[in-house]
Design a protein around this motif. Structure first.
Motif, PDB file in Angstrom:
ATOM      1  N   GLY A  30       0.843  -1.198   0.000  1.00  0.00           N
ATOM      2  CA  GLY A  30       0.000   0.000   0.000  1.00  0.00           C
ATOM      3  C   GLY A  30       0.874   1.241   0.000  1.00  0.00           C
ATOM      4  O   GLY A  30       1.725   1.409   0.887  1.00  0.00           O
TER       5      GLY A  30
ATOM      6  N   ALA B  28      -1.375   7.243   2.036  1.00  0.00           N
ATOM      7  CA  ALA B  28      -0.803   8.105   3.070  1.00  0.00           C
ATOM      8  C   ALA B  28      -0.092   7.283   4.146  1.00  0.00           C
ATOM      9  O   ALA B  28       1.001   7.649   4.604  1.00  0.00           O
ATOM     10  CB  ALA B  28      -1.914   8.945   3.706  1.00  0.00           C
TER      11      ALA B  28
ATOM     12  N   THR C 269      -9.211  17.938   7.493  1.00  0.00           N
ATOM     13  CA  THR C 269      -8.327  18.491   8.526  1.00  0.00           C
ATOM     14  C   THR C 269      -7.353  19.454   7.840  1.00  0.00           C
ATOM     15  O   THR C 269      -7.156  19.380   6.631  1.00  0.00           O
ATOM     16  CB  THR C 269      -7.526  17.371   9.208  1.00  0.00           C
ATOM     17  OG1 THR C 269      -6.861  16.612   8.198  1.00  0.00           O
ATOM     18  CG2 THR C 269      -8.411  16.441   9.998  1.00  0.00           C
TER      19      THR C 269
ATOM     20  N   TYR D 244      -0.950  16.982   7.945  1.00  0.00           N
ATOM     21  CA  TYR D 244      -1.272  15.835   7.086  1.00  0.00           C
ATOM     22  C   TYR D 244      -0.091  15.526   6.163  1.00  0.00           C
ATOM     23  O   TYR D 244       0.658  16.417   5.773  1.00  0.00           O
ATOM     24  CB  TYR D 244      -2.515  16.136   6.236  1.00  0.00           C
ATOM     25  CG  TYR D 244      -3.042  14.890   5.566  1.00  0.00           C
ATOM     26  CD1 TYR D 244      -3.809  13.975   6.265  1.00  0.00           C
ATOM     27  CD2 TYR D 244      -2.724  14.613   4.234  1.00  0.00           C
ATOM     28  CE1 TYR D 244      -4.259  12.810   5.669  1.00  0.00           C
ATOM     29  CE2 TYR D 244      -3.172  13.450   3.630  1.00  0.00           C
ATOM     30  CZ  TYR D 244      -3.947  12.558   4.357  1.00  0.00           C
ATOM     31  OH  TYR D 244      -4.382  11.394   3.765  1.00  0.00           O
TER      32      TYR D 244
ATOM     33  N   GLU E 169       0.378  -5.885  -7.379  1.00  0.00           N
ATOM     34  CA  GLU E 169      -0.517  -6.363  -6.330  1.00  0.00           C
ATOM     35  C   GLU E 169       0.183  -7.415  -5.482  1.00  0.00           C
ATOM     36  O   GLU E 169       0.764  -8.358  -6.030  1.00  0.00           O
ATOM     37  CB  GLU E 169      -1.761  -6.975  -6.974  1.00  0.00           C
ATOM     38  CG  GLU E 169      -2.749  -7.498  -5.966  1.00  0.00           C
ATOM     39  CD  GLU E 169      -4.059  -7.906  -6.624  1.00  0.00           C
ATOM     40  OE1 GLU E 169      -5.104  -7.651  -6.038  1.00  0.00           O
ATOM     41  OE2 GLU E 169      -4.009  -8.476  -7.730  1.00  0.00           O
ATOM     42  N   HIS E 170       0.072  -7.244  -4.179  1.00  0.00           N
ATOM     43  CA  HIS E 170       0.626  -8.249  -3.268  1.00  0.00           C
ATOM     44  C   HIS E 170      -0.377  -9.395  -3.158  1.00  0.00           C
ATOM     45  O   HIS E 170      -1.553  -9.164  -2.876  1.00  0.00           O
ATOM     46  CB  HIS E 170       0.877  -7.609  -1.891  1.00  0.00           C
ATOM     47  CG  HIS E 170       1.368  -8.592  -0.876  1.00  0.00           C
ATOM     48  ND1 HIS E 170       0.626  -8.975   0.212  1.00  0.00           N
ATOM     49  CD2 HIS E 170       2.530  -9.276  -0.801  1.00  0.00           C
ATOM     50  CE1 HIS E 170       1.312  -9.848   0.925  1.00  0.00           C
ATOM     51  NE2 HIS E 170       2.470 -10.050   0.333  1.00  0.00           N
TER      52      HIS E 170
ATOM     53  N   GLU F 252      -7.573   0.230   4.475  1.00  0.00           N
ATOM     54  CA  GLU F 252      -7.786   0.797   3.143  1.00  0.00           C
ATOM     55  C   GLU F 252      -9.159   1.462   3.037  1.00  0.00           C
ATOM     56  O   GLU F 252     -10.175   0.882   3.426  1.00  0.00           O
ATOM     57  CB  GLU F 252      -7.683  -0.336   2.111  1.00  0.00           C
ATOM     58  CG  GLU F 252      -7.858   0.144   0.705  1.00  0.00           C
ATOM     59  CD  GLU F 252      -7.729  -0.985  -0.327  1.00  0.00           C
ATOM     60  OE1 GLU F 252      -7.673  -2.169   0.060  1.00  0.00           O
ATOM     61  OE2 GLU F 252      -7.682  -0.659  -1.520  1.00  0.00           O
TER      62      GLU F 252
ATOM     63  N   GLY G 276     -15.869   4.781   3.154  1.00  0.00           N
ATOM     64  CA  GLY G 276     -14.773   5.662   3.570  1.00  0.00           C
ATOM     65  C   GLY G 276     -13.817   4.876   4.442  1.00  0.00           C
ATOM     66  O   GLY G 276     -13.245   3.884   3.997  1.00  0.00           O
TER      67      GLY G 276
ATOM     68  N   ASN H  93      -7.949  10.317  14.917  1.00  0.00           N
ATOM     69  CA  ASN H  93      -7.959  11.393  13.931  1.00  0.00           C
ATOM     70  C   ASN H  93      -6.577  11.786  13.419  1.00  0.00           C
ATOM     71  O   ASN H  93      -6.372  12.931  13.061  1.00  0.00           O
ATOM     72  CB  ASN H  93      -8.652  12.626  14.545  1.00  0.00           C
ATOM     73  CG  ASN H  93      -9.044  13.616  13.483  1.00  0.00           C
ATOM     74  OD1 ASN H  93      -9.526  13.225  12.428  1.00  0.00           O
ATOM     75  ND2 ASN H  93      -8.790  14.887  13.722  1.00  0.00           N
TER      76      ASN H  93
HETATM   77  C1  FAD Z   1     -12.570  11.293   1.096  1.00  0.00           C
HETATM   78  C2  FAD Z   1     -11.645  11.147   2.272  1.00  0.00           C
HETATM   79  C3  FAD Z   1     -11.095  12.277   2.875  1.00  0.00           C
HETATM   80  C4  FAD Z   1     -10.219  12.148   3.954  1.00  0.00           C
HETATM   81  N1  FAD Z   1      -9.727  13.273   4.533  1.00  0.00           N
HETATM   82  C5  FAD Z   1      -8.862  13.158   5.566  1.00  0.00           C
HETATM   83  C6  FAD Z   1      -8.308  14.313   6.181  1.00  0.00           C
HETATM   84  O1  FAD Z   1      -8.608  15.428   5.825  1.00  0.00           O
HETATM   85  N2  FAD Z   1      -7.431  14.156   7.196  1.00  0.00           N
HETATM   86  C7  FAD Z   1      -7.079  12.919   7.654  1.00  0.00           C
HETATM   87  O2  FAD Z   1      -6.276  12.834   8.574  1.00  0.00           O
HETATM   88  N3  FAD Z   1      -7.605  11.805   7.098  1.00  0.00           N
HETATM   89  C8  FAD Z   1      -8.482  11.892   6.076  1.00  0.00           C
HETATM   90  N4  FAD Z   1      -9.034  10.773   5.527  1.00  0.00           N
HETATM   91  C9  FAD Z   1      -8.699   9.483   6.102  1.00  0.00           C
HETATM   92  C10 FAD Z   1      -7.816   8.739   5.120  1.00  0.00           C
HETATM   93  O3  FAD Z   1      -8.298   7.454   5.148  1.00  0.00           O
HETATM   94  C11 FAD Z   1      -6.355   8.891   5.359  1.00  0.00           C
HETATM   95  O4  FAD Z   1      -6.050  10.234   5.418  1.00  0.00           O
HETATM   96  C12 FAD Z   1      -5.451   8.246   4.340  1.00  0.00           C
HETATM   97  O5  FAD Z   1      -5.452   8.887   3.087  1.00  0.00           O
HETATM   98  C13 FAD Z   1      -5.678   6.782   4.221  1.00  0.00           C
HETATM   99  O6  FAD Z   1      -4.511   6.272   3.667  1.00  0.00           O
HETATM  100  P1  FAD Z   1      -4.181   4.754   3.719  1.00  0.00           P
HETATM  101  O7  FAD Z   1      -2.826   4.616   3.128  1.00  0.00           O
HETATM  102  O8  FAD Z   1      -4.383   4.207   5.073  1.00  0.00           O
HETATM  103  O9  FAD Z   1      -5.298   4.053   2.797  1.00  0.00           O
HETATM  104  P2  FAD Z   1      -5.518   4.140   1.225  1.00  0.00           P
HETATM  105  O10 FAD Z   1      -5.397   5.507   0.720  1.00  0.00           O
HETATM  106  O11 FAD Z   1      -6.815   3.425   0.984  1.00  0.00           O
HETATM  107  O12 FAD Z   1      -4.315   3.302   0.614  1.00  0.00           O
HETATM  108  C14 FAD Z   1      -4.239   1.891   0.684  1.00  0.00           C
HETATM  109  C15 FAD Z   1      -3.577   1.420  -0.596  1.00  0.00           C
HETATM  110  O13 FAD Z   1      -3.343   0.009  -0.498  1.00  0.00           O
HETATM  111  C16 FAD Z   1      -3.416  -0.519  -1.806  1.00  0.00           C
HETATM  112  N5  FAD Z   1      -3.630  -1.965  -1.717  1.00  0.00           N
HETATM  113  C17 FAD Z   1      -4.633  -2.630  -1.112  1.00  0.00           C
HETATM  114  N6  FAD Z   1      -4.455  -3.960  -1.220  1.00  0.00           N
HETATM  115  C18 FAD Z   1      -3.324  -4.137  -1.937  1.00  0.00           C
HETATM  116  C19 FAD Z   1      -2.618  -5.285  -2.395  1.00  0.00           C
HETATM  117  N7  FAD Z   1      -3.030  -6.535  -2.118  1.00  0.00           N
HETATM  118  N8  FAD Z   1      -1.504  -5.114  -3.125  1.00  0.00           N
HETATM  119  C20 FAD Z   1      -1.056  -3.860  -3.418  1.00  0.00           C
HETATM  120  N9  FAD Z   1      -1.674  -2.719  -2.983  1.00  0.00           N
HETATM  121  C21 FAD Z   1      -2.797  -2.876  -2.268  1.00  0.00           C
HETATM  122  C22 FAD Z   1      -4.590   0.215  -2.418  1.00  0.00           C
HETATM  123  O14 FAD Z   1      -4.505   0.190  -3.834  1.00  0.00           O
HETATM  124  C23 FAD Z   1      -4.428   1.634  -1.833  1.00  0.00           C
HETATM  125  O15 FAD Z   1      -3.794   2.503  -2.744  1.00  0.00           O
HETATM  126  C24 FAD Z   1      -9.900  10.862   4.444  1.00  0.00           C
HETATM  127  C25 FAD Z   1     -10.465   9.722   3.846  1.00  0.00           C
HETATM  128  C26 FAD Z   1     -11.329   9.848   2.774  1.00  0.00           C
HETATM  129  C27 FAD Z   1     -11.914   8.601   2.160  1.00  0.00           C
END
Ligand code: FAD
Length: 467
Positions: A10, A13, A55, A60, A114-115, A149, A332, A355
């Protein structure tokens, strides 16, 4: 065969914030990040066109690179508050982060990969552009940066059926599909649905042309209480109101009455029972705008949309082929069950402080680099699942307060927390002597002990009640 110290699954962020901090903390470490998507940045690559951070940008992203200029907006709906990046700005920022990490020569980012899981000779990864299977040898740990995710409208599969003749679009297509004179039905209770309603109102759609299907009513925070740096006293004020309400609450209902009374939480419709809580924040202007929408359907979740009716779990309502239904029902944040962050050969990134997703991923990297065993690391990073309902508020806050105490007792961790740009409270020492900030700190310190105990009781009572 590729060989690396850490394989991060992944590159959203969380994965990027983890990699950025670990590369900083351990000068010789090598990391490979893999992601199915075509670029780094996670769900932001598929975000709807009018999305912004909810936020401030100030806390961020990743620790090593500021996002934005820590500017307080002078006009518009965010006037008086710290700037919030648009979706495009967040995407550009993560592209820059990825480029800087790659330039270190110690980080590789494989997009469209993809993993698949553990194979005979290492971790198996499929190159989605060629279909080729690769093995990656992991010398230290696999980092699951996809456990939480996000599910977003562009890529989720709606849980309802759409019959021929019904007009339904994901929120991403709203700007392109909107026509003057159209009526709209917005589907969903969360922040995306809020954004869709605000977008319609801002684009001149009369409130009586908007219907809002809200399976649950939502408690929102006031954006004021999430302002860092020079306005950090507002965050402290908000946290102190949480502690005071928690310490004095007779039960769960009384807790939310107190939080509403103090201005810490707000409902769009104060006469409707609100059960949803996802630490979402709105400005007063947004609340006022949303209150203009009177046609709210509270009949549960959508099951089917037909040309002339919407079938919901608790009834049905009329619609027509002329109505544009806007799907904002993607979940979400993912409500995954808690699992230890540090496991043998594996790290599962999760929420620790509420948060603060980017902060939590970076903190986990600091703790990983810390010379201690997994049980101690897990004490510094206990999982704290995302909340969904009012019932989750006690555990969410109690766990946050408890873990913050543990960080304070560890000099390395507390030093990193104090200095990190991802720490929403980093401006506090500069303002701790300002009278309102001082009063908020005192209110927090007076109440946090009894509040922690009270929240434990409320949580236990709820578990017994639901068991
Ligand atoms: C619309 C929206 C607005 C937000 N705004 C804020 C904000 O203002 N402030 C804040 O703090 N948080 C906010 N958030 C919370 C947000 O979830 C986090 O900020 C952050 O972007 C999440 O990142 P992540 O890496 O955890 O997940 P994701 O962005 O979902 O990334 C996970 C990644 O893993 C990859 N993946 C999954 N399975 C596999 C696999 N088997 N092999 C390879 N790749 C894989 C996916 O393709 C994906 O790109 C918001 C969320 C949403 C949905």
């Amino acid at each position: 065969m590729i060989s690396t110290d850490y394989l991060v699954v992944g590159s959203g962020a969380s994965g990027l914030a983890f990699a950025d901090t670990l590369a900083e903390e351990e000068p010789d470490v090598e990391l490979v990040l893999v992601d199915r998507r075509h670029g780094p940045g996670g769900h932001w690559l598929d975000a709807y066109p009018f999305v912004r951070l909810h936020t401030p940008s100030a806390y961020y992203g990743v620790d090593s690179l500021p996002l934005g200029e820590d500017r307080i907006d002078g006009s518009g709906e965010n006037a008086g508050f710290y700037e919030r990046a648009t979706g495009a700005e967040v995407r550009d920022y993560f592209a820059e982060v990825a480029s800087r990490l790659t330039q270190t020569g110690r980080v590789r980012i494989l997009t469209e990969h993809e993993h698949l899981g553990r194979g005979e000779h290492g971790e198996q990864v499929r190159d989605l552009s060629t279909g080729a299977l690769h093995q990656i040898e992991v010398r230290r740990k696999l980092v699951d940066a996809r456990y939480l995710e996000a599910s977003v409208p562009a890529t989720h599969r709606p849980s309802f059926d759409v019959a021929a003749g019904a007009h339904v679009v994901p929120v991403n297509e709203l700007p392109a599909a909107a026509r003057s004179g159209t009526s709209y039905t917005v589907l969903g209770s969360g922040k995306t649905a809020v954004d869709a309603c605000i977008w319609l109102l801002d684009n001149g759609v009369a409130p009586d042309r908007i219907q809002w299907v809200r399976p649950r009513d939502h408690w929102f925070h006031h954006r004021r209480h999430f302002q860092p740096l020079d306005l950090v006293g507002e965050i402290m004020e908000g946290i102190s109101l949480d502690a005071e309400a928690a310490a004095e609450a007779a039960d769960g209902e009384d807790l939310f009455d107190r939080l509403e009374e103090s201005g810490r939480l707000v409902r769009i419709d104060p006469s409707a029972r609100a059960t949803m809580y996802r630490v979402t924040m709105l400005s007063p202007r947004e609340i006022d705008a949303l209150r203009q929408i009177d046609d709210v359907v509270r009949l549960g979740r959508v099951q089917r949309i037909e040309a002339d009716r919407i079938v919901l779990s608790h009834g049905e309502t009329d619609t027509s082929p002329d109505v544009l239904h806007v799907d904002c029902t993607a979940r979400g944040l993912r409500n995954a069950p808690a699992t230890p962050v540090f496991q043998p050969g594996k790290i599962v990134l999760q929420q620790v402080r509420q948060n603060s997703p980017a902060f939590n991923a970076a903190l986990t990297a600091v703790v990983e680099a810390h010379p201690s065993e997994d049980p101690d690391k897990n004490r510094l990073c206990p999982p704290n699942p995302y909340p969904s309902s009012v019932d989750d508020w006690p555990a969410l806050n109690r766990r946050t307060w408890q873990v913050e105490q543990r960080w304070l007792r560890d000099p390395d961790i507390s030093r990193w927390v104090a200095e990190s740009r991802l720490n929403l409270l980093r401006g506090l020492p500069d303002h701790a002597a300002d009278p309102p900030v001082k009063a908020a700190i005192e209110r927090f310190l007076t109440h946090v002990g009894p509040a922690t105990e009270r929240l434990r009781e409320l949580d236990e009572r709820r578990s017994v009640g639901s068991g």
